[in-house]
Design a protein around this motif. Structure first.
Motif, PDB file in Angstrom:
ATOM      1  N   ILE A  39     -77.010   7.099 -29.568  1.00  0.00           N
ATOM      2  CA  ILE A  39     -75.854   6.178 -29.549  1.00  0.00           C
ATOM      3  C   ILE A  39     -75.158   6.240 -28.193  1.00  0.00           C
ATOM      4  O   ILE A  39     -74.790   5.205 -27.613  1.00  0.00           O
ATOM      5  N   LEU A  40     -74.986   7.450 -27.663  1.00  0.00           N
ATOM      6  CA  LEU A  40     -74.323   7.630 -26.364  1.00  0.00           C
ATOM      7  C   LEU A  40     -75.116   6.940 -25.252  1.00  0.00           C
ATOM      8  O   LEU A  40     -74.541   6.203 -24.430  1.00  0.00           O
ATOM      9  N   PHE A  41     -76.434   7.156 -25.210  1.00  0.00           N
ATOM     10  CA  PHE A  41     -77.266   6.549 -24.171  1.00  0.00           C
ATOM     11  C   PHE A  41     -77.252   5.019 -24.280  1.00  0.00           C
ATOM     12  O   PHE A  41     -77.197   4.319 -23.265  1.00  0.00           O
ATOM     13  N   THR A  42     -77.303   4.506 -25.510  1.00  0.00           N
ATOM     14  CA  THR A  42     -77.271   3.052 -25.712  1.00  0.00           C
ATOM     15  C   THR A  42     -75.960   2.476 -25.187  1.00  0.00           C
ATOM     16  O   THR A  42     -75.953   1.449 -24.498  1.00  0.00           O
ATOM     17  N   ALA A  43     -74.855   3.143 -25.500  1.00  0.00           N
ATOM     18  CA  ALA A  43     -73.534   2.676 -25.038  1.00  0.00           C
ATOM     19  C   ALA A  43     -73.450   2.709 -23.504  1.00  0.00           C
ATOM     20  O   ALA A  43     -72.953   1.750 -22.878  1.00  0.00           O
ATOM     21  N   LEU A  44     -73.937   3.798 -22.896  1.00  0.00           N
ATOM     22  CA  LEU A  44     -73.906   3.907 -21.431  1.00  0.00           C
ATOM     23  C   LEU A  44     -74.743   2.815 -20.767  1.00  0.00           C
ATOM     24  O   LEU A  44     -74.322   2.198 -19.775  1.00  0.00           O
ATOM     25  N   LEU A  45     -75.918   2.577 -21.321  1.00  0.00           N
ATOM     26  CA  LEU A  45     -76.809   1.550 -20.757  1.00  0.00           C
ATOM     27  C   LEU A  45     -76.209   0.163 -20.897  1.00  0.00           C
ATOM     28  O   LEU A  45     -76.255  -0.643 -19.957  1.00  0.00           O
ATOM     29  N   LEU A  46     -75.648  -0.133 -22.064  1.00  0.00           N
ATOM     30  CA  LEU A  46     -75.019  -1.444 -22.267  1.00  0.00           C
ATOM     31  C   LEU A  46     -73.865  -1.652 -21.288  1.00  0.00           C
ATOM     32  O   LEU A  46     -73.723  -2.726 -20.686  1.00  0.00           O
ATOM     33  N   PHE A  47     -73.052  -0.623 -21.113  1.00  0.00           N
ATOM     34  CA  PHE A  47     -71.916  -0.723 -20.179  1.00  0.00           C
ATOM     35  C   PHE A  47     -72.408  -0.990 -18.768  1.00  0.00           C
ATOM     36  O   PHE A  47     -71.908  -1.889 -18.078  1.00  0.00           O
ATOM     37  N   ALA A  48     -73.417  -0.229 -18.319  1.00  0.00           N
ATOM     38  CA  ALA A  48     -73.909  -0.370 -16.939  1.00  0.00           C
ATOM     39  C   ALA A  48     -74.549  -1.738 -16.712  1.00  0.00           C
ATOM     40  O   ALA A  48     -74.287  -2.385 -15.688  1.00  0.00           O
ATOM     41  N   ILE A  49     -75.368  -2.194 -17.656  1.00  0.00           N
ATOM     42  CA  ILE A  49     -76.079  -3.472 -17.471  1.00  0.00           C
ATOM     43  C   ILE A  49     -75.113  -4.644 -17.464  1.00  0.00           C
ATOM     44  O   ILE A  49     -75.242  -5.572 -16.656  1.00  0.00           O
ATOM     45  N   VAL A  50     -74.123  -4.619 -18.368  1.00  0.00           N
ATOM     46  CA  VAL A  50     -73.169  -5.733 -18.458  1.00  0.00           C
ATOM     47  C   VAL A  50     -72.139  -5.676 -17.335  1.00  0.00           C
ATOM     48  O   VAL A  50     -71.746  -6.700 -16.783  1.00  0.00           O
ATOM     49  N   LYS A  51     -71.729  -4.477 -16.960  1.00  0.00           N
ATOM     50  CA  LYS A  51     -70.631  -4.318 -16.001  1.00  0.00           C
ATOM     51  C   LYS A  51     -71.059  -4.499 -14.549  1.00  0.00           C
ATOM     52  O   LYS A  51     -70.387  -5.170 -13.769  1.00  0.00           O
ATOM     53  N   PHE A  52     -72.199  -3.898 -14.165  1.00  0.00           N
ATOM     54  CA  PHE A  52     -72.581  -3.855 -12.755  1.00  0.00           C
ATOM     55  C   PHE A  52     -73.395  -5.071 -12.344  1.00  0.00           C
ATOM     56  O   PHE A  52     -74.121  -5.654 -13.153  1.00  0.00           O
ATOM     57  N   SER A  53     -73.312  -5.406 -11.049  1.00  0.00           N
ATOM     58  CA  SER A  53     -74.092  -6.512 -10.495  1.00  0.00           C
ATOM     59  C   SER A  53     -75.552  -6.103 -10.336  1.00  0.00           C
ATOM     60  O   SER A  53     -75.892  -4.915 -10.406  1.00  0.00           O
ATOM     61  N   TYR A  54     -76.415  -7.104 -10.098  1.00  0.00           N
ATOM     62  CA  TYR A  54     -77.840  -6.819  -9.886  1.00  0.00           C
ATOM     63  C   TYR A  54     -78.042  -5.829  -8.750  1.00  0.00           C
ATOM     64  O   TYR A  54     -78.811  -4.884  -8.859  1.00  0.00           O
ATOM     65  N   GLN A  55     -77.308  -6.029  -7.629  1.00  0.00           N
ATOM     66  CA  GLN A  55     -77.487  -5.173  -6.460  1.00  0.00           C
ATOM     67  C   GLN A  55     -77.116  -3.731  -6.774  1.00  0.00           C
ATOM     68  O   GLN A  55     -77.791  -2.792  -6.368  1.00  0.00           O
TER      69      GLN A  55
END
Length: 424
Positions: A133-149
Motif C-alpha cells: 500500500i505504501l509503495f503504491t501510494a508513493l508511486l501514484l504521488f510521484a507519477i501524478v505530481k512530477f513532470s516527465y523531465q
C-alpha cells in the motif's frame, strides 16, 4: 601537448555519451523489473547455468527491436499507438489493447507484490501488505505530481539499482570456466518446463509494453527539444548508442541473476514460488550480504519499472481514444491519462491482496508477452519499411534481418511450447 588534446577528446566523447543516455537506458533498466528478476531466478534455480547463453541472443534481438521503436518515435514525433491508429486497420490496434492491458496490469500487480514481500523480509515486524500500500501510494504521488523531465531524471538514478545484481556473484566466487562454457555453448532441452522458461525469458526481455514506452519517450524527448533537434544521421546514431547501452545493461543484469541463482539455489531448492523466496533462499547459502543486495535490488527495480509499465499503458489507452496525454501535463490537463495510471496501480494492488502467487502471475505474464510480442514485432518491422511513415529513415538490411530473426525465434519457441503443452 598532443596527449593533452587526446585526453580532452576522450573527456568530450565521454560527456557526449553521458548526455545522450536517456530513454534507451531507462527502458533497458525498466526491463529488469521484479517480473524479470523472478523469471531469471526461476531459470537459474531450475536449470542452473543452462540458460546463461540466452543473454547472448536476447541482447542483439532486443537492441534491434527497441532501436526500431525509438526511430519510429523520433521520425514521427508520436507514439507507436498513434502510428498504428493512423496507418493500419483498427483491428490491429484493438488486438494490441486486448492483449497488452491485462498483461501489463498483471505485471504491475506482481511487481508491487514482489516489492512488498522482500521489504517484509528486511523488516519482518511490518506486514508485506503495508509495504504494498505504501509503495503504491508513493508511486501514484510521484507519477501524478512530477513532470516527465523530473520522472525521467529519477528513473535515470534508479538505473543504478541494477548494478546490485552484478556485485553478488563476485562475492560468491563461481567456477568461471563453467560459466564461460554455458555462456557460449547453448544447452537446449526440448521439454515443456525448459521451453516455458525459455519463452518466459524471451517474453520478459522483449516485452511489448517496452516497444510502446520507447517510441513514446523518444517522441516526448523530441518535443521537449524541438527548437534544437532535427532528425538527421547524428540523432539516429545517438539514439542507437543510447538504446544499445540500455539493452546491454539489461541483459548483463539478466545474466548475473541467472548466474547467482544457478550457482546458489540450483540443486538446493526445487521450486521458487515467490520472488521473496528467491531472496530469502540466498541468505543461508550465500550470506546475508548477498541476500540484502538481492532484496534491495527488487525494490529499486520495482520503483523503476512500475512508472514505465503504468505510463506505457496510459499512453496506449490515451492515444487509442484520442485523449490528452503526457507525463508533462498536470492532472486536470489530462485526467483520462492519469486515471488509467491510477486504475492500473490500484487493480495491481488489489490483485496482490487476493493472495494469488506473485511468481505464477509473473511467469504467466512473461509467457503472455512471449506470445504477443511476435505479432507486434512483425508490425514494427513493417512500419520501419513504410516510406510513407519513415520517409528517408526506413530500415537497412541489418535491421530487417534482426527484426525477422527475432520474429522467427519467438514464434518457433511459442509453437514448440504449445506442442509440448498439448501433448503432455
Amino acid at each position: 601537448m598532443q596527449q593533452k588534446k587526446k585526453d580532452q577528446e576522450k573527456k568530450s566523447r565521454f560527456r557526449h555519451f553521458i548526455k545522450i543516455l536517456g530513454p534507451g537506458l531507462v527502458t533497458g533498466a525498466g526491463d529488469d523489473d521484479p517480473s524479470g528478476i523472478a523469471t531469471y531466478s526461476q531459470a537459474g534455480t531450475l536449470f542452473g547455468f543452462q540458460t546463461l547463453w540466452t543473454a547472448l541472443i536476447t541482447f542483439p534481438l532486443m537492441a534491434s527491436v527497441q532501436a526500431m521503436c525509438a526511430k519510429i518515435g523520433i521520425v514521427t514525433s508520436a507514439g507507436l499507438t498513434t502510428t498504428l491508429k493512423k496507418h493500419y486497420p483498427k483491428f490491429i490496434l484493438y488486438m494490441m489493447l486486448i492483449f497488452s492491458v491485462p498483461a501489463t496490469v498483471l505485471n504491475i500487480g506482481s511487481d508491487i507484490a514482489g516489492m512488498g514481500a522482500v521489504s517484509h523480509l528486511l523488516f519482518p515486524f511490518i506486514p508485506s501488505f503495508v509495504f504494498c500500500i505504501l509503495f503504491t501510494a508513493l508511486l501514484l504521488f510521484a507519477i501524478v505530481k512530477f513532470s516527465y523531465q523530473r520522472i525521467a531524471n529519477i528513473l535515470k538514478w534508479l538505473c543504478l539499482s541494477m548494478l546490485l545484481y552484478i556485485i553478488v556473484p563476485f562475492l560468491l566466487k563461481p567456477d568461471w570456466m563453467d560459466v564461460i562454457k554455458h555462456t557460449f555453448v547453448p544447452a537446449i532441452r526440448f521439454d515443456k518446463d525448459f521451453l516455458e522458461i525459455f519463452v518466459a525469458i524471451l517474453g520478459t526481455t522483449i516485452s511489448p509494453y517496452l516497444f510502446f514506452w520507447q517510441a513514446t519517450m523518444e517522441a516526448e524527448d523530441k518535443k521537449k527539444t524541438a527548437s534544437k533537434i532535427f532528425v538527421n544521421k547524428q540523432v539516429i546514431s545517438d539514439m542507437k548508442q543510447d538504446v544499445r547501452t540500455g539493452m546491454f545493461a539489461s541483459n548483463l543484469v539478466m545474466f548475473f541473476i541467472i548466474l547467482t541463482t544457478g550457482m546458489v539455489l540450483h540443486g538446493h531448492i526445487k521450486q521458487i514460488d515467490t520472488v521473496e523466496q528467491a531472496a530469502k533462499a540466498l541468505e543461508p547459502l550465500a550470506g546475508s550480504m548477498s541476500y540484502i543486495i538481492f532484496a534491495v535490488g527488487v525494490i529499486g527495480t520495482g520503483f523503476l519499472a512500475i512508472p514505465i509499465l503504468s505510463g506505457s499503458l496510459s499512453y496506449i489507452v490515451a492515444e487509442t481514444f484520442g485523449w490528452k496525454q503526457g507525463l508533462d501535463k498536470k492532472f486536470y490537463q489530462a485526467p483520462g491519462f492519469y486515471l488509467v495510471v491510477i486504475f492500473s496501480l490500484l487493480v495491481g494492488l488489489a490483485i496482490d491482496l487476493t493472495g494469488i502467487s506473485p511468481l505464477k502471475m509473473l511467469v504467466y505474464t512473461a509467457v503472455l508477452y512471449g506470445i504477443t510480442a511476435p505479432v507486434m514485432i512483425a508490425v514494427i518491422v513493417h512500419i520501419c519499411n513504410n516510406r510513407k511513415i519513415m520517409k528517408a529513415y526506413t530500415n537497412g538490411t541489418f535491421s530487417n534481418v534482426m527484426g525477422i530473426l527475432t520474429f522467427i525465434i519467438m514464434t518457433l519457441a511459442i509453437i514448440a511450447l504449445l506442442y509440448f503443452q498439448l501433448s503432455s
